[in-house]
Design a protein around this motif. Structure first.
Motif, PDB file in Angstrom:
ATOM      1  N   LEU A 192     -15.657   6.586  11.861  1.00  0.00           N
ATOM      2  CA  LEU A 192     -15.567   5.952  10.513  1.00  0.00           C
ATOM      3  C   LEU A 192     -13.911   5.425  10.292  1.00  0.00           C
ATOM      4  N   ALA A 193     -13.040   6.324  11.101  1.00  0.00           N
ATOM      5  CA  ALA A 193     -11.600   5.982  11.057  1.00  0.00           C
ATOM      6  C   ALA A 193     -11.464   4.775  11.744  1.00  0.00           C
ATOM      7  N   ASN A 194     -12.086   4.509  12.597  1.00  0.00           N
ATOM      8  CA  ASN A 194     -12.012   3.142  13.405  1.00  0.00           C
ATOM      9  C   ASN A 194     -12.280   2.005  12.496  1.00  0.00           C
ATOM     10  N   TRP A 195     -13.566   2.191  11.921  1.00  0.00           N
ATOM     11  CA  TRP A 195     -14.127   1.004  11.082  1.00  0.00           C
ATOM     12  C   TRP A 195     -13.135   0.811   9.999  1.00  0.00           C
ATOM     13  N   VAL A 196     -12.516   2.050   9.242  1.00  0.00           N
ATOM     14  CA  VAL A 196     -11.564   1.816   8.064  1.00  0.00           C
ATOM     15  C   VAL A 196     -10.363   1.127   8.660  1.00  0.00           C
ATOM     16  N   GLN A 197      -9.936   1.309   9.844  1.00  0.00           N
ATOM     17  CA  GLN A 197      -8.814   0.730  10.312  1.00  0.00           C
ATOM     18  C   GLN A 197      -9.182  -0.759  10.635  1.00  0.00           C
ATOM     19  N   MET A 198     -10.333  -1.152  11.352  1.00  0.00           N
ATOM     20  CA  MET A 198     -10.510  -2.539  11.618  1.00  0.00           C
ATOM     21  C   MET A 198     -10.707  -3.305  10.102  1.00  0.00           C
ATOM     22  N   ASP A 199     -11.328  -2.619   9.444  1.00  0.00           N
ATOM     23  CA  ASP A 199     -11.208  -3.388   7.907  1.00  0.00           C
ATOM     24  C   ASP A 199      -9.789  -3.762   7.166  1.00  0.00           C
ATOM     25  N   ARG A 200      -9.060  -2.583   7.439  1.00  0.00           N
ATOM     26  CA  ARG A 200      -7.867  -2.847   6.951  1.00  0.00           C
ATOM     27  C   ARG A 200      -6.917  -3.852   7.511  1.00  0.00           C
ATOM     28  N   LEU A 201      -7.124  -3.925   8.943  1.00  0.00           N
ATOM     29  CA  LEU A 201      -6.217  -5.122   9.539  1.00  0.00           C
ATOM     30  C   LEU A 201      -7.026  -6.517   9.460  1.00  0.00           C
ATOM     31  N   ALA A 202      -8.310  -6.518   9.212  1.00  0.00           N
ATOM     32  CA  ALA A 202      -9.104  -7.816   9.061  1.00  0.00           C
ATOM     33  C   ALA A 202      -8.643  -8.107   7.646  1.00  0.00           C
ATOM     34  N   ARG A 203      -8.278  -7.255   6.600  1.00  0.00           N
ATOM     35  CA  ARG A 203      -7.969  -7.785   5.246  1.00  0.00           C
ATOM     36  C   ARG A 203      -6.424  -8.225   5.249  1.00  0.00           C
ATOM     37  N   GLU A 204      -5.492  -7.701   6.026  1.00  0.00           N
ATOM     38  CA  GLU A 204      -4.209  -8.018   6.296  1.00  0.00           C
ATOM     39  C   GLU A 204      -4.250  -9.328   6.760  1.00  0.00           C
ATOM     40  N   GLN A 205      -5.059  -9.732   7.628  1.00  0.00           N
ATOM     41  CA  GLN A 205      -5.024 -10.936   8.312  1.00  0.00           C
ATOM     42  C   GLN A 205      -5.460 -12.097   7.371  1.00  0.00           C
ATOM     43  N   ASP A 206      -6.734 -11.615   6.366  1.00  0.00           N
ATOM     44  CA  ASP A 206      -6.941 -12.649   5.654  1.00  0.00           C
ATOM     45  C   ASP A 206      -5.937 -12.850   4.432  1.00  0.00           C
ATOM     46  N   THR A 207      -5.247 -11.957   4.097  1.00  0.00           N
ATOM     47  CA  THR A 207      -4.373 -12.139   3.012  1.00  0.00           C
ATOM     48  C   THR A 207      -3.276 -13.031   3.341  1.00  0.00           C
ATOM     49  N   GLY A 208      -2.757 -12.718   4.918  1.00  0.00           N
ATOM     50  CA  GLY A 208      -1.713 -13.197   5.522  1.00  0.00           C
ATOM     51  C   GLY A 208      -0.515 -12.663   5.382  1.00  0.00           C
ATOM     52  N   SER A 209      -0.627 -11.365   4.679  1.00  0.00           N
ATOM     53  CA  SER A 209       0.585 -10.642   4.789  1.00  0.00           C
ATOM     54  C   SER A 209       0.492  -9.359   6.176  1.00  0.00           C
ATOM     55  N   GLY A 210       0.881 -10.242   7.336  1.00  0.00           N
ATOM     56  CA  GLY A 210       0.994  -9.491   8.449  1.00  0.00           C
ATOM     57  C   GLY A 210       2.052  -8.116   8.528  1.00  0.00           C
ATOM     58  N   VAL A 211       1.959  -7.535   9.281  1.00  0.00           N
ATOM     59  CA  VAL A 211       2.960  -6.461   9.672  1.00  0.00           C
ATOM     60  C   VAL A 211       4.076  -6.876   9.711  1.00  0.00           C
ATOM     61  N   GLY A 212       4.426  -7.901  10.482  1.00  0.00           N
ATOM     62  CA  GLY A 212       5.793  -8.527  10.657  1.00  0.00           C
ATOM     63  C   GLY A 212       6.345  -9.208   9.669  1.00  0.00           C
ATOM     64  N   GLU A 213       5.933  -9.528   8.822  1.00  0.00           N
ATOM     65  CA  GLU A 213       6.301 -10.058   7.161  1.00  0.00           C
ATOM     66  C   GLU A 213       6.838  -9.099   6.271  1.00  0.00           C
ATOM     67  N   LEU A 214       8.164  -9.305   5.701  1.00  0.00           N
ATOM     68  CA  LEU A 214       8.750  -8.418   4.605  1.00  0.00           C
ATOM     69  C   LEU A 214       8.559  -9.172   3.377  1.00  0.00           C
ATOM     70  N   ALA A 215       8.362  -8.217   2.347  1.00  0.00           N
ATOM     71  CA  ALA A 215       8.542  -8.661   0.779  1.00  0.00           C
ATOM     72  C   ALA A 215      10.021  -9.099   0.625  1.00  0.00           C
ATOM     73  N   GLU A 216      10.247  -9.730  -0.439  1.00  0.00           N
ATOM     74  CA  GLU A 216      11.684 -10.018  -0.916  1.00  0.00           C
ATOM     75  C   GLU A 216      12.387  -8.831  -1.090  1.00  0.00           C
ATOM     76  N   SER A 217      11.790  -7.740  -1.559  1.00  0.00           N
ATOM     77  CA  SER A 217      12.331  -6.537  -1.921  1.00  0.00           C
ATOM     78  C   SER A 217      12.737  -5.620  -0.736  1.00  0.00           C
ATOM     79  N   GLU A 218      11.858  -5.542   0.138  1.00  0.00           N
ATOM     80  CA  GLU A 218      12.180  -5.333   1.316  1.00  0.00           C
ATOM     81  C   GLU A 218      13.156  -5.766   2.024  1.00  0.00           C
ATOM     82  N   ARG A 219      13.236  -7.122   2.378  1.00  0.00           N
ATOM     83  CA  ARG A 219      14.338  -7.829   2.953  1.00  0.00           C
ATOM     84  C   ARG A 219      15.835  -7.511   2.264  1.00  0.00           C
ATOM     85  N   GLU A 220      15.731  -7.439   0.967  1.00  0.00           N
ATOM     86  CA  GLU A 220      17.085  -7.115   0.379  1.00  0.00           C
ATOM     87  C   GLU A 220      17.443  -5.591   0.646  1.00  0.00           C
TER      88      GLU A 220
END
Length: 121
Positions: free
Chosen positions: A41-69
């Motif tokens: 189940l943990a593997n399924w949850v992780q795969m779902d989370r990664l798929a959602r991140e790719q769909d929204t375009g907020s990848g791991v490498g991108e930072l929000a404006e507040s995080e950059r500041e």
């Protein structure tokens, strides 16, 4: 003998992941309730989370404006501390040069011939 692998259809997987996401229950609890392995189940949850991140375009490498500041602020602070540390070492080493000649070492004091405590016996 080995156990045969169970196959889960995509609807079951999606339903299990949805239960974890929506109810706030732990993965282990949901896995026990459904009669499946928690690691599966943990593997399924992780795969779902990664798929959602790719769909929204907020990848791991991108930072929000507040995080950059915040990152920029922390880097400035780190550079400031490094400069202060270098200045302190500079002051300490120059004062040590002047005072080291006027003082004789006592027996057993740091900097003697023995590097390790067990060598002093």
């Amino acid at each position: 003998m080995g156990e045969t692998r169970r196959r889960f259809d995509p609807e079951f997987r999606a339903g299990a992941v949805r239960i974890v996401r929506e109810t706030g229950k732990s993965i282990a609890q949901v896995a026990r309730d459904l009669g499946i392995n928690a690691g599966t189940l943990a593997n399924w949850v992780q795969m779902d989370r990664l798929a959602r991140e790719q769909d929204t375009g907020s990848g791991v490498g991108e930072l929000a404006e507040s995080e950059r500041e915040e990152l920029a602020r922390l880097r400035r602070q780190k550079a400031e501390w490094a400069k202060e540390r270098a200045e302190r070492w500079s002051v300490m080493s120059s004062s040590a040069r002047w005072s080291s000649g006027s003082r004789k070492r006592r027996a057993g004091e740091r900097g003697g011939l023995h590097r390790f405590p067990e060598d002093r016996a």
